[in-house]
Scaffold this motif. Structure first.
Motif, mmCIF file in Angstrom:
data_model
loop_
_atom_site.group_PDB
_atom_site.id
_atom_site.type_symbol
_atom_site.label_atom_id
_atom_site.label_comp_id
_atom_site.label_asym_id
_atom_site.label_seq_id
_atom_site.Cartn_x
_atom_site.Cartn_y
_atom_site.Cartn_z
ATOM 1 N N ASP A 176 -33.157 1.981 26.313
ATOM 2 C CA ASP A 176 -34.519 2.525 26.404
ATOM 3 C C ASP A 176 -35.535 1.542 25.843
ATOM 4 N N LEU A 177 -35.207 0.909 24.706
ATOM 5 C CA LEU A 177 -36.127 -0.062 24.101
ATOM 6 C C LEU A 177 -36.299 -1.294 24.984
ATOM 7 N N MET A 178 -35.223 -1.685 25.669
ATOM 8 C CA MET A 178 -35.263 -2.879 26.506
ATOM 9 C C MET A 178 -35.711 -2.570 27.927
ATOM 10 N N CYS A 179 -36.034 -1.293 28.173
ATOM 11 C CA CYS A 179 -36.527 -0.862 29.488
ATOM 12 C C CYS A 179 -35.546 -1.214 30.605
ATOM 13 N N CYS A 180 -34.294 -0.890 30.371
ATOM 14 C CA CYS A 180 -33.273 -1.126 31.388
ATOM 15 C C CYS A 180 -32.246 0.000 31.312
ATOM 16 N N SER A 181 -31.267 -0.038 32.161
ATOM 17 C CA SER A 181 -30.258 1.012 32.183
ATOM 18 C C SER A 181 -29.162 0.741 31.151
ATOM 19 N N PRO A 182 -28.456 1.784 30.703
ATOM 20 C CA PRO A 182 -27.327 1.578 29.801
ATOM 21 C C PRO A 182 -26.279 0.643 30.399
ATOM 22 N N ARG A 183 -26.105 0.685 31.710
ATOM 23 C CA ARG A 183 -25.137 -0.203 32.347
ATOM 24 C C ARG A 183 -25.542 -1.671 32.191
ATOM 25 N N THR A 184 -26.862 -1.934 32.263
ATOM 26 C CA THR A 184 -27.342 -3.308 32.090
ATOM 27 C C THR A 184 -27.090 -3.776 30.661
ATOM 28 N N VAL A 185 -27.328 -2.885 29.695
ATOM 29 C CA VAL A 185 -27.069 -3.217 28.294
ATOM 30 C C VAL A 185 -25.592 -3.505 28.074
ATOM 31 N N GLU A 186 -24.742 -2.714 28.694
ATOM 32 C CA GLU A 186 -23.304 -2.958 28.596
ATOM 33 C C GLU A 186 -22.946 -4.311 29.205
ATOM 34 N N GLY A 187 -23.708 -4.694 30.226
ATOM 35 C CA GLY A 187 -23.490 -6.009 30.828
ATOM 36 C C GLY A 187 -23.833 -7.141 29.866
ATOM 37 N N TYR A 188 -24.954 -6.982 29.125
ATOM 38 C CA TYR A 188 -25.306 -7.971 28.103
ATOM 39 C C TYR A 188 -24.205 -8.056 27.049
ATOM 40 N N ARG A 189 -23.736 -6.875 26.627
ATOM 41 C CA ARG A 189 -22.682 -6.832 25.611
ATOM 42 C C ARG A 189 -21.422 -7.558 26.083
ATOM 43 N N ASP A 190 -20.985 -7.225 27.294
ATOM 44 C CA ASP A 190 -19.750 -7.821 27.807
ATOM 45 C C ASP A 190 -19.893 -9.326 28.012
ATOM 46 N N ALA A 191 -21.084 -9.746 28.443
ATOM 47 C CA ALA A 191 -21.321 -11.182 28.633
ATOM 48 C C ALA A 191 -21.249 -11.917 27.297
ATOM 49 N N LEU A 192 -21.808 -11.301 26.253
ATOM 50 C CA LEU A 192 -21.759 -11.915 24.924
ATOM 51 C C LEU A 192 -20.338 -11.928 24.372
ATOM 52 N N PHE A 193 -19.607 -10.847 24.622
ATOM 53 C CA PHE A 193 -18.203 -10.833 24.210
ATOM 54 C C PHE A 193 -17.471 -12.046 24.780
ATOM 55 N N GLU A 194 -17.718 -12.318 26.056
ATOM 56 C CA GLU A 194 -17.009 -13.417 26.729
ATOM 57 C C GLU A 194 -17.519 -14.769 26.265
ATOM 58 N N LYS A 195 -18.844 -14.936 26.183
ATOM 59 C CA LYS A 195 -19.416 -16.223 25.793
ATOM 60 C C LYS A 195 -19.038 -16.625 24.374
ATOM 61 N N LEU A 196 -19.031 -15.628 23.487
ATOM 62 C CA LEU A 196 -18.849 -15.912 22.065
ATOM 63 C C LEU A 196 -17.437 -15.660 21.569
ATOM 64 N N ASN A 197 -16.582 -15.182 22.469
ATOM 65 C CA ASN A 197 -15.205 -14.832 22.105
ATOM 66 C C ASN A 197 -15.202 -13.833 20.952
ATOM 67 N N ILE A 198 -16.005 -12.793 21.115
ATOM 68 C CA ILE A 198 -16.142 -11.717 20.127
ATOM 69 C C ILE A 198 -15.722 -10.417 20.800
ATOM 70 N N LYS A 199 -15.118 -9.514 20.028
ATOM 71 C CA LYS A 199 -14.559 -8.303 20.638
ATOM 72 C C LYS A 199 -15.211 -7.003 20.182
ATOM 73 N N THR A 200 -16.069 -7.035 19.153
ATOM 74 C CA THR A 200 -16.622 -5.795 18.618
ATOM 75 C C THR A 200 -18.120 -5.926 18.359
#
Length: 217
Positions: A176-200
């Motif tokens: 809501d703060l980023m003016c996008c859908s929850p699915r898009t936010v999950e996409g940012y999260r998953d992309a960061l998980f992969e880029k940074l090799n982070i899992k949580t």
């Protein structure tokens, strides 16, 4: 529906007192108390004895809190661990977080904060009071890297998401703060998980502090 809680503490009077407090909360009920991790393991052999949250002490005989947290992490990762201990030292806090604990409170906690912690574990996935957050972030925070590697190049939207990760906002509230859908936010999260090799999410918050997105006072 009430969420199920188990108290694991070798001090009978303390365990009973904690259980009594939880029983007074409208959204939670205590299944049973166990005096150490070994007893908990035996209880878990019956499906009906598996709770949503384990309130876990650290110093216990036979099978202590660290060993119990490791076992829960390996065998029942869906069960949330809230540490409730007299030990508030940096080493115990960091070790418990690494073992999968989603919250950490001192045993002298006010009942209102205990209830707040339990609710946050259910709704947001974690709860750490200010003192624990400060200790944790000060431990892992180092000087920002002079230059990110190619694999760690982050977009402005990913950096914005990282900033919000360090708050208590849910992913939906971040969307809501980023003016996008929850699915898009999950996409940012998953992309960061992969880029940074982070899992949580905690790992992302640690990274945000390390690179200076969030300042720790």
């Amino acid at each position: 529906m009430k969420y199920k809680v188990v108290v694991v503490d070798d001090h009978l009077l303390i365990a009973k007192a904690i259980a009594a407090m939880v029983q007074e909360m409208k959204d939670f009920e205590v299944l049973y108390e166990a005096e150490n991790g070994s007893v908990l393991l035996q209880k878990f052999k019956t499906r009906e004895n598996i709770p949503d949250i384990v309130l876990l002490d650290i110093s216990m005989p036979i099978m202590n809190g660290f060993e119990t947290a490791q076992w829960l992490h390996d065998h029942y990762p869906g069960v949330k661990i809230l540490v409730l201990s007299m030990q508030d030292d940096e080493a115990s806090l960091i070790r418990m977080i690494k073992l999968g604990a989603k919250g950490y409170l001192h045993k002298n906690v006010h009942p209102a904060e205990l209830e707040k912690a339990l609710i946050n574990l259910i709704e947001r996935g974690m709860y750490f009071p200010q003192w624990a957050t400060a200790v944790f972030f000060q431990t892992i925070a180092g000087p920002p890297p002079k230059e990110s590697s190619k694999d760690e190049k982050l977009s402005n939207r990913e950096l914005e998401f990282l900033h919000h990760v360090c708050s208590e906002l849910t992913y939906k509230e971040i969307a809501d703060l980023m003016c996008c859908s929850p699915r898009t936010v999950e996409g940012y999260r998953d992309a960061l998980f992969e880029k940074l090799n982070i899992k949580t999410r905690v790992g992302l918050a640690m990274y945000a502090v390390k690179i200076g997105i969030v300042k720790v006072e």
